[in-house]
Each structure stands twice: as structure tokens, then as C-alpha cells.
Design a protein around this motif. Structure first.
Motif, PDB file in Angstrom:
ATOM      1  N   GLU A 153      12.556   7.095   2.681  1.00  0.00           N
ATOM      2  CA  GLU A 153      11.724   6.660   1.721  1.00  0.00           C
ATOM      3  C   GLU A 153      10.878   5.573   2.024  1.00  0.00           C
ATOM      4  O   GLU A 153      11.350   4.526   2.746  1.00  0.00           O
ATOM      5  CB  GLU A 153      12.713   5.928   0.725  1.00  0.00           C
ATOM      6  CG  GLU A 153      11.943   5.731  -0.580  1.00  0.00           C
ATOM      7  CD  GLU A 153      13.157   5.360  -2.162  1.00  0.00           C
ATOM      8  OE1 GLU A 153      12.872   5.404  -3.003  1.00  0.00           O
ATOM      9  OE2 GLU A 153      14.434   5.702  -1.959  1.00  0.00           O
ATOM     10  N   LEU A 154       9.441   5.707   1.615  1.00  0.00           N
ATOM     11  CA  LEU A 154       8.484   4.540   2.056  1.00  0.00           C
ATOM     12  C   LEU A 154       8.601   3.598   1.336  1.00  0.00           C
ATOM     13  O   LEU A 154       8.512   3.391   0.213  1.00  0.00           O
ATOM     14  CB  LEU A 154       7.121   5.564   1.885  1.00  0.00           C
ATOM     15  CG  LEU A 154       6.742   6.670   2.978  1.00  0.00           C
ATOM     16  CD1 LEU A 154       5.194   7.186   2.611  1.00  0.00           C
ATOM     17  CD2 LEU A 154       6.571   6.274   4.288  1.00  0.00           C
ATOM     18  N   ARG A 155       8.720   2.222   1.761  1.00  0.00           N
ATOM     19  CA  ARG A 155       8.674   1.165   1.323  1.00  0.00           C
ATOM     20  C   ARG A 155       7.274   0.570   1.000  1.00  0.00           C
ATOM     21  O   ARG A 155       7.042  -0.053   0.039  1.00  0.00           O
ATOM     22  CB  ARG A 155       9.404   0.023   2.104  1.00  0.00           C
ATOM     23  CG  ARG A 155      10.715   0.225   2.374  1.00  0.00           C
ATOM     24  CD  ARG A 155      11.382  -0.813   3.110  1.00  0.00           C
ATOM     25  NE  ARG A 155      10.802  -1.475   4.432  1.00  0.00           N
ATOM     26  CZ  ARG A 155      10.272  -2.626   4.477  1.00  0.00           C
ATOM     27  NH1 ARG A 155      10.090  -3.417   3.408  1.00  0.00           N
ATOM     28  NH2 ARG A 155       9.604  -2.854   5.700  1.00  0.00           N
ATOM     29  N   LEU A 156       6.375   1.216   1.675  1.00  0.00           N
ATOM     30  CA  LEU A 156       4.895   0.531   1.634  1.00  0.00           C
ATOM     31  C   LEU A 156       4.066   1.572   0.803  1.00  0.00           C
ATOM     32  O   LEU A 156       4.401   2.913   0.984  1.00  0.00           O
ATOM     33  CB  LEU A 156       4.407   0.380   2.994  1.00  0.00           C
ATOM     34  CG  LEU A 156       5.057  -0.424   4.060  1.00  0.00           C
ATOM     35  CD1 LEU A 156       4.196  -0.525   5.424  1.00  0.00           C
ATOM     36  CD2 LEU A 156       5.040  -1.810   3.399  1.00  0.00           C
ATOM     37  N   LYS A 157       2.944   1.355   0.399  1.00  0.00           N
ATOM     38  CA  LYS A 157       2.045   2.288  -0.092  1.00  0.00           C
ATOM     39  C   LYS A 157       1.166   2.732   0.890  1.00  0.00           C
ATOM     40  O   LYS A 157       1.264   2.441   1.782  1.00  0.00           O
ATOM     41  CB  LYS A 157       0.988   1.454  -1.172  1.00  0.00           C
ATOM     42  CG  LYS A 157       1.681   0.772  -2.389  1.00  0.00           C
ATOM     43  CD  LYS A 157       0.840   0.017  -3.258  1.00  0.00           C
ATOM     44  CE  LYS A 157       1.358  -0.411  -4.783  1.00  0.00           C
ATOM     45  NZ  LYS A 157       0.322  -1.179  -5.471  1.00  0.00           N
ATOM     46  N   LYS A 158       0.613   3.843   0.551  1.00  0.00           N
ATOM     47  CA  LYS A 158      -0.162   4.641   1.712  1.00  0.00           C
ATOM     48  C   LYS A 158      -1.208   3.919   2.289  1.00  0.00           C
ATOM     49  O   LYS A 158      -1.435   3.911   3.513  1.00  0.00           O
ATOM     50  CB  LYS A 158      -0.458   5.976   1.271  1.00  0.00           C
ATOM     51  CG  LYS A 158       0.641   7.063   1.054  1.00  0.00           C
ATOM     52  CD  LYS A 158      -0.058   8.526   0.828  1.00  0.00           C
ATOM     53  CE  LYS A 158       1.123   9.526   0.926  1.00  0.00           C
ATOM     54  NZ  LYS A 158       0.624  10.894   0.507  1.00  0.00           N
ATOM     55  N   VAL A 159      -1.862   3.169   1.386  1.00  0.00           N
ATOM     56  CA  VAL A 159      -3.064   2.401   1.948  1.00  0.00           C
ATOM     57  C   VAL A 159      -2.381   1.110   2.933  1.00  0.00           C
ATOM     58  O   VAL A 159      -3.118   0.944   3.812  1.00  0.00           O
ATOM     59  CB  VAL A 159      -3.663   1.882   0.970  1.00  0.00           C
ATOM     60  CG1 VAL A 159      -2.851   0.611  -0.122  1.00  0.00           C
ATOM     61  CG2 VAL A 159      -5.254   1.197   1.419  1.00  0.00           C
ATOM     62  N   GLU A 160      -1.270   0.568   2.557  1.00  0.00           N
ATOM     63  CA  GLU A 160      -0.540  -0.393   3.275  1.00  0.00           C
ATOM     64  C   GLU A 160      -0.022   0.160   4.708  1.00  0.00           C
ATOM     65  O   GLU A 160      -0.199  -0.554   5.641  1.00  0.00           O
ATOM     66  CB  GLU A 160       0.467  -1.130   2.578  1.00  0.00           C
ATOM     67  CG  GLU A 160       0.268  -1.977   1.387  1.00  0.00           C
ATOM     68  CD  GLU A 160       1.097  -2.599   0.411  1.00  0.00           C
ATOM     69  OE1 GLU A 160       2.344  -2.023   0.485  1.00  0.00           O
ATOM     70  OE2 GLU A 160       0.875  -3.367  -0.278  1.00  0.00           O
ATOM     71  N   LEU A 161       0.627   1.105   4.447  1.00  0.00           N
ATOM     72  CA  LEU A 161       1.029   1.961   5.767  1.00  0.00           C
ATOM     73  C   LEU A 161      -0.144   2.318   6.514  1.00  0.00           C
ATOM     74  O   LEU A 161       0.181   1.968   7.907  1.00  0.00           O
ATOM     75  CB  LEU A 161       2.047   3.268   5.277  1.00  0.00           C
ATOM     76  CG  LEU A 161       2.434   4.099   6.370  1.00  0.00           C
ATOM     77  CD1 LEU A 161       3.239   3.218   7.390  1.00  0.00           C
ATOM     78  CD2 LEU A 161       3.060   5.236   6.024  1.00  0.00           C
ATOM     79  N   ALA A 162      -1.149   2.747   6.049  1.00  0.00           N
ATOM     80  CA  ALA A 162      -2.457   3.082   7.029  1.00  0.00           C
ATOM     81  C   ALA A 162      -2.807   1.777   7.813  1.00  0.00           C
ATOM     82  O   ALA A 162      -3.184   1.936   9.101  1.00  0.00           O
ATOM     83  CB  ALA A 162      -3.475   3.577   6.452  1.00  0.00           C
TER      84      ALA A 162
END
Length: 206
Positions: A153-162
Motif C-alpha cells: 500500500e503506497l504511503r506516498l502520492k505518486k508525485v512524491e514517490l517520483a
């Protein structure tokens, strides 16, 4: 031997930061270091076009700026609260005075610097010696059980993960789609189903 609790209680000044509040900007005077008690702080660099590359995320129990405070007069990066955070600020002058008085304190800060050097070395390798796909796979493994199939489960938004992976959201999405098309993962909202951890791990093998 000087303990972490003793150093913090003796030298630290409590500061509170709201979500998205900036602790300091690049080129601000490096007049101290920080210890995160709660919340989360992101550290990032920014070029003249405003493109960000996230260096690291500082979580409770971690220090921020411990290397810079000894070797530079300015911070070379930005620090921003990801969520409401409580940090303890340890002033450069106060630290220097404590080191002069107590050899055990000097050893404590030397150990911090050594640990930071290792962390930065690993981060440089992560960003410079791996492809975006490999960085993504390594990130998935950090949250994966290691079984043949697991759910992340991703804790970060995709822009933050990027930003964390040193890329942009479009490139991240393209890599996720490619891995999904290859049948390695399945993306459903904020959840990523890894269908075969062992096969993905092979991509990180030298």
C-alpha cells in the motif's frame, strides 16, 4: 558514554512545524542541526527550473543536518515538513561548546557523522547507479514481505514517490504500466500487487 537522551535533553530546543512548513531553504545559514521527535521531514534539492530531486525523508528518531553543521556555513538543500512535526533544534555554538567540554560528546557526534556518510553513500548509489525501474523495484522490496506474492500500500502520492526515486511522475507511471503489462505487478489505486517477488529481484542482481 553519552547517550542520545542525555544529549537531546541537554542541548535540544523544541520546535513545532505544520504540514508543508519549511524548516530551512537552500543557502540559509546552517546554524544548527535537528532531531525529529514526531512527524516526517523531506529533504530535497531544486534546480533553476524548479525541478526537485528528493534526497531523503527524515522520520522520528533521525537527525537532519548533522554533517552540514560541521563543514558548511549554509544548507545546500531544502527541508520541509511532510506532516505536522516536532523537532529538537541543537545549535552549532552549543554543540561546539559541549564537544570542547566532554570527549564523550565528541565521540557521539563523530558516530553521527560516520552514519550520515554511509547513508549518503547508499543514496548516491541508489540515484546514480540504478535505472528508474531498478529504483522502483528496490522501493517495492522495502515494503514487501519477500514472499512469492505480496501487497504493497503506497504511503506516498505518486508525485512524491517520483521525487523520492529521483524522477518525474510521468516516468514513474510509465514504468509502473510497463511492469504491469509484463505481468510482474498489478496496480489498483494505492495498492500494488507484486505477482512474483523472486522474478523482480533478479533485475537487481549484478
Amino acid at each position: 558514554m553519552v547517550s542520545l537522551d542525555n544529549i537531546i535533553k541537554k542541548l535540544g530546543i523544541l520546535k513545532n512545524y505544520r504540514k508543508d512548513e519549511v524548516l530551512f531553504n537552500a543557502q540559509d545559514k546552517a546554524n544548527g542541526m535537528y532531531y525529529v521527535q514526531s512527524g516526517e521531514i523531506r529533504v530535497f534539492k531544486m534546480d533553476e527550473h524548479g525541478k526537485e530531486v528528493e534526497v531523503v525523508r527524515i522520520e522520528p528518531g533521525d537527525f537532519l543536518g548533522e554533517a552540514i553543521v560541521f563543514v558548511s556555513s549554509e544548507f545546500p538543500f531544502y527541508a520541509q515538513a511532510v506532516k505536522d512535526s516536532k523537532v529538537l533544534f541543537l545549535g552549532k555554538k552549543t554543540i561546539s561548546q559541549e564537544i570542547e567540554k566532554d570527549p564523550a560528546a565528541a565521540q557521539f557526534f563523530l558516530n553521527l557523522l560516520a552514519k550520515k556518510c554511509m547513508t549518503l553513500s547508499n543514496r548516491i548509489e541508489f540515484l546514480g547507479l540504478q535505472t528508474i525501474r531498478q529504483r522502483l523495484i528496490q522501493y517495492l522490496f522495502s515494503s514487501c514481505s519477500g514472499e512469492k506474492r505480496c501487497v504493497i500500500e503506497l504511503r506516498l502520492k505518486k508525485v512524491e514517490l517520483a521525487k523520492l526515486l529521483g524522477t518525474i511522475s510521468e516516468t514513474l507511471s510509465r514504468n509502473l504500466k510497463q511492469m504491469q503489462d509484463e505481468g510482474l505487478i498489478e496496480v489498483k489505486g494505492k495498492k500494488i500487487y507484486v505477482k512474483d517477488c523472486l522474478k523482480l529481484r533478479e533485475e537487481l542482481s549484478p
